[in-house]
Design a protein around this motif. Structure first.
Motif, PDB file in Angstrom:
ATOM      1  N   VAL A  93       0.927  -1.263   0.023  1.00 30.82           N
ATOM      2  CA  VAL A  93       0.012   0.049   0.135  1.00 30.82           C
ATOM      3  C   VAL A  93       0.795   1.135  -0.159  1.00 30.82           C
ATOM      4  CG1 VAL A  93      -1.830   1.141   1.354  1.00 30.82           C
ATOM      5  CG2 VAL A  93      -1.743  -1.268   1.279  1.00 30.82           C
ATOM      6  N   GLN A  94       0.453   1.963  -1.110  1.00 30.03           N
ATOM      7  CA  GLN A  94       1.520   3.233  -1.166  1.00 30.03           C
ATOM      8  C   GLN A  94       1.747   4.134   0.193  1.00 30.03           C
ATOM      9  OE1 GLN A  94       3.353   4.144  -3.738  1.00 30.03           O
ATOM     10  NE2 GLN A  94       4.204   5.765  -2.416  1.00 30.03           N
ATOM     11  N   ARG A  95       0.742   4.277   0.815  1.00 31.30           N
ATOM     12  CA  ARG A  95       0.847   5.001   1.865  1.00 31.30           C
ATOM     13  C   ARG A  95       1.940   4.595   3.033  1.00 31.30           C
ATOM     14  NH1 ARG A  95      -2.186   3.519   6.191  1.00 31.30           N
ATOM     15  NH2 ARG A  95      -3.925   1.876   5.756  1.00 31.30           N
ATOM     16  N   LEU A  96       1.754   3.207   3.126  1.00 31.76           N
ATOM     17  CA  LEU A  96       2.269   2.383   4.183  1.00 31.76           C
ATOM     18  C   LEU A  96       4.091   2.273   3.667  1.00 31.76           C
ATOM     19  CD1 LEU A  96       0.227  -0.386   4.944  1.00 31.76           C
ATOM     20  CD2 LEU A  96       0.536   1.636   6.170  1.00 31.76           C
ATOM     21  N   VAL A  97       4.315   2.290   2.326  1.00 30.01           N
ATOM     22  CA  VAL A  97       5.722   2.447   1.840  1.00 30.01           C
ATOM     23  C   VAL A  97       6.081   3.669   2.022  1.00 30.01           C
ATOM     24  CG1 VAL A  97       6.952   2.042   0.010  1.00 30.01           C
ATOM     25  CG2 VAL A  97       5.123   0.412   0.025  1.00 30.01           C
ATOM     26  N   SER A  98       5.491   4.615   1.889  1.00 30.61           N
ATOM     27  CA  SER A  98       6.010   5.969   2.065  1.00 30.61           C
ATOM     28  C   SER A  98       6.268   6.067   3.732  1.00 30.61           C
ATOM     29  CB  SER A  98       4.786   6.995   1.823  1.00 30.61           C
ATOM     30  OG  SER A  98       4.659   7.019   0.364  1.00 30.61           O
ATOM     31  N   ALA A  99       5.570   5.687   4.442  1.00 27.72           N
ATOM     32  CA  ALA A  99       5.917   5.685   5.865  1.00 27.72           C
ATOM     33  C   ALA A  99       7.077   5.183   6.107  1.00 27.72           C
ATOM     34  CB  ALA A  99       4.632   4.941   6.604  1.00 27.72           C
ATOM     35  N   ARG A 100       7.566   4.032   5.708  1.00 31.62           N
ATOM     36  CA  ARG A 100       8.777   3.235   5.846  1.00 31.62           C
ATOM     37  C   ARG A 100       9.850   4.134   5.549  1.00 31.62           C
ATOM     38  NH1 ARG A 100       7.303  -1.921   2.558  1.00 31.62           N
ATOM     39  NH2 ARG A 100       5.585  -2.990   3.730  1.00 31.62           N
TER      40      ARG A 100
END
Length: 257
Positions: A207-214
């Protein structure tokens, strides 16, 4: 996840239903936002630790926007100290030995980081620790009122009698076991964001928002957390390593006062 050709864990994703985690130890459905878990699970403690604590709750934490890493963490003098490394490097044993020296256990094997402005907080997890039998037996007589033995299976399971609170992450150590030279603690300068990215615990989440959070978490860590490599000599005892880490953390704290 397979071992010897046997499927140990299979994860399926559906945009509306969420995630289905299937294992011989049980089946779990997690909603897409991580707000609900439905399970048909084995009641055995070891099975629950493997699946509910080891796989499902880290997924839930990630779906809630936390950065989940394969590491253990304790709090020393009001700040969190985390340890990562390959399986068998001694993360759990080190965390338990540090707890016996007055540190507060935050999490064993999996940590969840919450970003608050330009700081990372380590969220407290379950107070269960699983040790190899040889290491667990070394500590058994010293547990006292700090912890109690729960069960013995493939590992020795220990419940730590402590209630932890979120703590700011101060230092991140990478354990490297079995080096030929003396045990050394060496700074990673400049801090390398690839280290926390390489320790991601739920890499299958796309999920894009979760990858960005990483990546955001790794960037914050680069700017606010000291990183070190710990090359552990083959004959170094866990108690000796714990003493060195405590001394190193307190020296580090003294430098910033």
């Amino acid at each position: 996840m397979t071992e010897g050709g046997v499927v140990l864990l299979e994860i399926d994703e559906h945009p509306e239903a969420g995630y289905l985690l299937s294992s011989p130890l049980g089946r779990y459905i997690v909603t897409p936002d991580g707000s609900r878990v439905v399970c048909r699970a084995s009641p055995a403690l070891w099975d629950l630790q493997h699946m509910l604590i080891g796989q499902v709750l880290p997924l839930v934490a990630a779906l809630h926007g936390l950065d989940v890493l394969h590491a253990s963490a304790v709090a020393i003098d009001g700040a969190a100290v985390a340890f990562t490394g390959p399986p068998g490097a001694g993360k759990s044993t080190l965390a338990m030995n540090l707890a016996l020296r007055g540190a507060t256990l935050l999490a064993d094997d999996v940590i969840a980081l919450r970003r608050v402005d330009q700081q990372l907080l380590v969220e407290p997890a379950t107070s269960l620790v699983s040790l190899r039998h040889d290491q667990g037996e070394r500590l058994r007589a010293r547990l006292g009122e700090l912890a109690r033995l729960l069960e013995s299976t493939e590992k020795l399971h220990i419940a730590v009698n402590a209630v932890a609170e979120s703590q700011p992450l101060r230092a991140f150590y990478v354990l490297e076991l079995g080096t030929s030279g003396p045990t050394e603690i060496m700074p990673v300068i400049p801090p390398d964001p690839r280290i926390p990215l390489g320790s991601t615990y739920v890499p299958y989440l796309s999920v894009q928002r979760l990858v960005s959070a990483r990546f955001e978490s790794a960037a914050v860590m680069e700017g606010s957390v000291d990183m070190f490599r710990v090359r552990i000599e083959r004959t170094c005892m866990p108690e000796e390593l714990a003493d060195r880490i405590v001394l190193h953390v307190r020296e580090l704290r003294a430098q910033t006062l």
